[in-house]
Design an enzyme around this catalytic site. Structure first.
Site, mmCIF file in Angstrom:
data_model
loop_
_atom_site.group_PDB
_atom_site.id
_atom_site.type_symbol
_atom_site.label_atom_id
_atom_site.label_comp_id
_atom_site.label_asym_id
_atom_site.label_seq_id
_atom_site.Cartn_x
_atom_site.Cartn_y
_atom_site.Cartn_z
ATOM 1 N N GLY A 1 -5.160 10.876 -4.581
ATOM 2 C CA GLY A 1 -4.050 10.355 -3.766
ATOM 3 C C GLY A 1 -3.929 8.843 -3.800
ATOM 4 O O GLY A 1 -3.245 8.250 -2.970
ATOM 5 N N ALA B 1 10.556 13.780 9.628
ATOM 6 C CA ALA B 1 11.559 14.173 8.637
ATOM 7 C C ALA B 1 10.842 14.478 7.325
ATOM 8 O O ALA B 1 10.081 13.644 6.816
ATOM 9 C CB ALA B 1 12.581 13.047 8.435
ATOM 10 N N GLY C 1 -3.748 -1.681 1.301
ATOM 11 C CA GLY C 1 -4.104 -0.529 2.148
ATOM 12 C C GLY C 1 -4.618 -0.932 3.513
ATOM 13 O O GLY C 1 -3.895 -1.517 4.320
ATOM 14 N N ARG D 1 11.387 16.831 3.476
ATOM 15 C CA ARG D 1 12.322 17.689 2.735
ATOM 16 C C ARG D 1 11.771 19.103 2.590
ATOM 17 O O ARG D 1 12.500 20.038 2.344
ATOM 18 C CB ARG D 1 12.698 17.070 1.394
ATOM 19 C CG ARG D 1 11.560 16.819 0.456
ATOM 20 C CD ARG D 1 12.052 16.124 -0.804
ATOM 21 N NE ARG D 1 10.922 15.548 -1.523
ATOM 22 C CZ ARG D 1 11.046 14.691 -2.502
ATOM 23 N NH1 ARG D 1 12.238 14.302 -2.899
ATOM 24 N NH2 ARG D 1 9.980 14.224 -3.124
ATOM 25 N N ASP E 1 2.898 -2.279 -9.387
ATOM 26 C CA ASP E 1 2.529 -2.155 -7.968
ATOM 27 C C ASP E 1 1.812 -3.434 -7.500
ATOM 28 O O ASP E 1 2.124 -3.978 -6.426
ATOM 29 C CB ASP E 1 1.633 -0.922 -7.775
ATOM 30 C CG ASP E 1 1.123 -0.796 -6.354
ATOM 31 O OD1 ASP E 1 1.929 -0.478 -5.467
ATOM 32 O OD2 ASP E 1 -0.082 -1.051 -6.126
ATOM 33 N N LYS F 1 2.997 -6.258 -4.620
ATOM 34 C CA LYS F 1 2.157 -6.743 -3.514
ATOM 35 C C LYS F 1 1.964 -8.250 -3.614
ATOM 36 O O LYS F 1 1.990 -8.960 -2.608
ATOM 37 C CB LYS F 1 0.807 -6.025 -3.559
ATOM 38 C CG LYS F 1 0.916 -4.528 -3.264
ATOM 39 C CD LYS F 1 -0.383 -3.832 -3.621
ATOM 40 C CE LYS F 1 -0.365 -2.365 -3.314
ATOM 41 N NZ LYS F 1 -1.437 -1.612 -3.954
ATOM 42 N N ILE G 1 -6.823 -3.190 4.435
ATOM 43 C CA ILE G 1 -7.274 -4.576 4.685
ATOM 44 C C ILE G 1 -6.182 -5.324 5.450
ATOM 45 O O ILE G 1 -5.037 -5.357 5.006
ATOM 46 C CB ILE G 1 -7.541 -5.321 3.358
ATOM 47 C CG1 ILE G 1 -8.537 -4.561 2.489
ATOM 48 C CG2 ILE G 1 -8.021 -6.738 3.631
ATOM 49 C CD1 ILE G 1 -8.757 -5.189 1.125
ATOM 50 N N GLY H 1 -5.417 5.345 -0.040
ATOM 51 C CA GLY H 1 -5.980 6.549 0.566
ATOM 52 C C GLY H 1 -5.391 6.785 1.951
ATOM 53 O O GLY H 1 -4.885 5.858 2.590
ATOM 54 N N GLU I 1 2.053 -3.994 7.264
ATOM 55 C CA GLU I 1 0.637 -4.242 6.928
ATOM 56 C C GLU I 1 0.137 -3.297 5.838
ATOM 57 O O GLU I 1 -0.662 -3.689 4.978
ATOM 58 C CB GLU I 1 -0.227 -4.074 8.196
ATOM 59 C CG GLU I 1 -1.679 -4.409 8.033
ATOM 60 C CD GLU I 1 -1.911 -5.877 7.673
ATOM 61 O OE1 GLU I 1 -1.674 -6.739 8.521
ATOM 62 O OE2 GLU I 1 -2.321 -6.169 6.526
#
Ligand code: NDP
Ligand code: HSE
Length: 436
Positions: free
Chosen positions: A187, A43, A134, A45, A201, A205, A136, A302, A129
């Site tokens: 990115g 999906a 990322g 857009r 962020d 986490k 790890i 990444g 996960e």
């Protein structure tokens, strides 16, 4: 065995990486999962953009609602990010009996309790996960490998963008704005980079890690969150002169009075392994009473590292899909009816060491006035650095490192010192952790 049929919601950095790694390593993944993992729908857009990655035999649609209802889909992989429509789509997918794999820490930190409750009712898996650090496997470590332990504390570099920025500022002397732009181009950064640079962020986490470690409900709203926008180049230099590096750390610590939950720039001794984690890399230190300190290191953002975590979750689903739901690992590591009630402590009650930078008049008695206030507040000095005033200047920088103390005392002392006529401007206060 019949394939695990998955649908991707979104195909940007993480979705694209997942698609590519699934195709590239299909043979190895199938050998491990016991069945093929097949992308049966994407999906997006912007269908034309998605087609740059997705070959013509796999359907691409902009009808996200149809995908989460599709009886031909076993697992919905939410890699679009944001709160809405991601939350609505995940809840709809759960209602239709789909298992969920998501990288969306922002959504889980704020709405995880509701999502897990819905998933429990439908007996479906929600795996995440990729949401923390990322590539790890820190969720796996906390949920499964460390379950024998009473976890004492966690300290982690869990935001790649800010670690990349601080590393480049320190090693290459580059300005903040230039490095942020590079992180966005690579990115690493969130769609809204204020989530990275303001520590939000990392706070998302950390609240997930704290729930897994201590068995408390998700508590992002009670975490203390500070970013790196106020970290100045001269503090990075002074810290280095005194044997420390500045990192944005997420710290969760169990104390007798409650749980410390805090994200902020932190001085750590340069000799610690974690102080040498540079660039977009992440690292998480977990201290358990039985195992001692353990360190997890790897790429925290990444396309491919995050795809590695997403696919690990998919393989878990492939292995468990036919198993009795009662035998699954609980979403947040503890049984949902056995969560603790320890309070999250306010930042004033936190125990830490401190780095203090004061701009003061360079004349007799000034240092004595400062140390008197610190002594009155029971703050003990660990180290001091005084710079010679620049040519023609009557003021100088004094840098003090304190032993461990309670934040409330530091705040009181700083207010008193700032009120002294010899103090010029606000005092820079950073927390320091020895992580011994
Ligand atoms: P991207 O912006 O690269 O990709 C998001 C994808 O979802 C794009 O295809 C985008 O479409 C689509 N999308 C976003 N919002 C909507 C919407 N409202 N409606 C429809 N489609 C939408 O993000 P990332 O891949 O970087 O991140 C995805 C998730 O993974 C986020 O939750 C993020 O926090 C998490 N994550 C990211 C990591 C990383 O290194 N990037 C690491 C770990 C987790 P379009 O292209 O049209 O914008
Ligand atoms: N923006 C995040 C980071 C992506 O920089 O770490 C990984 O969660």
């Amino acid at each position: 065995m019949k394939p695990l049929r998955i649908a991707l919601l979104g195909i940007g950095t993480v979705g694209g990486g997942t698609f590519e790694v699934l195709a590239r390593n299909a043979h190895e993944i199938t050998r491990r999962a016991g069945r093929p993992i097949e992308v049966v729908a994407v999906a997006a857009r912007n269908e034309a953009k998605a087609r740059r990655i997705v070959p013509s035999h796999i359907p691409v649609t902009s009808d996200f609602e149809a995908v989460v209802r599709d009886p031909g889909v076993d697992v919905v992989v939410e890699v679009m990010g944001g709160y809405e429509p991601a939350k609505r789509l995940i809840l709809a997918a759960i209602a239709h009996g789909k298992h969920i794999v998501t990288a969306n820490k922002a959504l889980l930190a704020l709405h995880g309790d509701e999502i897990f409750a819905a998933a429990r009712a439908q007996q479906v898996i929600v795996a995440f996960e990729a949401a923390v650090a990322g590539g790890i496997p820190i969720i796996k470590a906390l949920r499964e490998a460390l379950v024998a332990n009473r976890i004492e504390w966690i300290a982690g570099i869990i935001n790649g963008t800010t670690n990349f920025i601080l590393s480049e500022m320190r090693s290459r002397g580059l300005p903040f704005a230039d490095v942020l732009k590079a992180a966005q181009e690579k990115g690493y950064a969130e769609a809204d980079p204020t989530f990275d640079i303001e520590g939000i962020d990392a706070g998302h986490k950390l609240s997930i890690l704290a729930s897994l470690a201590f068995g408390i409900p998700l508590s992002f709203d009670r975490a203390h969150v500070e970013g790196i926008t106020h970290v100045e180049a001269q503090d990075i230099r002074y810290a280095e002169e005194m044997g420390y590096r500045i990192k944005l750390l997420g710290i969760a610590r169990r104390r007798a009075e409650g749980i410390e939950l805090r994200v902020h720039p932190t001085l750590i001794p340069s000799k610690r392994l974690i102080a040498n984690v540079e660039g977009v890399m992440n690292a998480v230190l977990v201290k358990g009473d039985a195992v001692g300190a353990t360190l997890y290191y790897g790429a925290g953002a990444g396309a491919y590292p995050t795809a590695s975590a997403v696919i690990a979750d998919l393989v878990d689903v492939a292995r468990l899909i036919d198993a009795d739901p009662a035998h699954r690992v609980p979403y947040l590591a503890y049984q949902h009816d056995r969560l603790g009630t320890e309070p999250v402590l306010p930042i004033e009650a936190v125990e830490s060491s401190y780095y203090l930078r004061l701009r003061v008049d360079d004349r007799p008695g000034v240092l004595a006035d400062i140390t008197r206030v610190l002594a009155d507040n029971e703050i003990s000095i660990d180290a001091m650095l005084q710079k010679e005033p620049a040519e023609g200047e009557a003021q100088t920088d004094i840098i003090l490192l304190t032993h461990e103390t309670i934040e409330r005392r530091v705040r009181d002392a700083m207010a008193r010192i700032e009120a002294q006529p010899s103090t010029r401007g606000p005092i820079i206060v950073l927390r320091l952790e020895n992580l011994a």
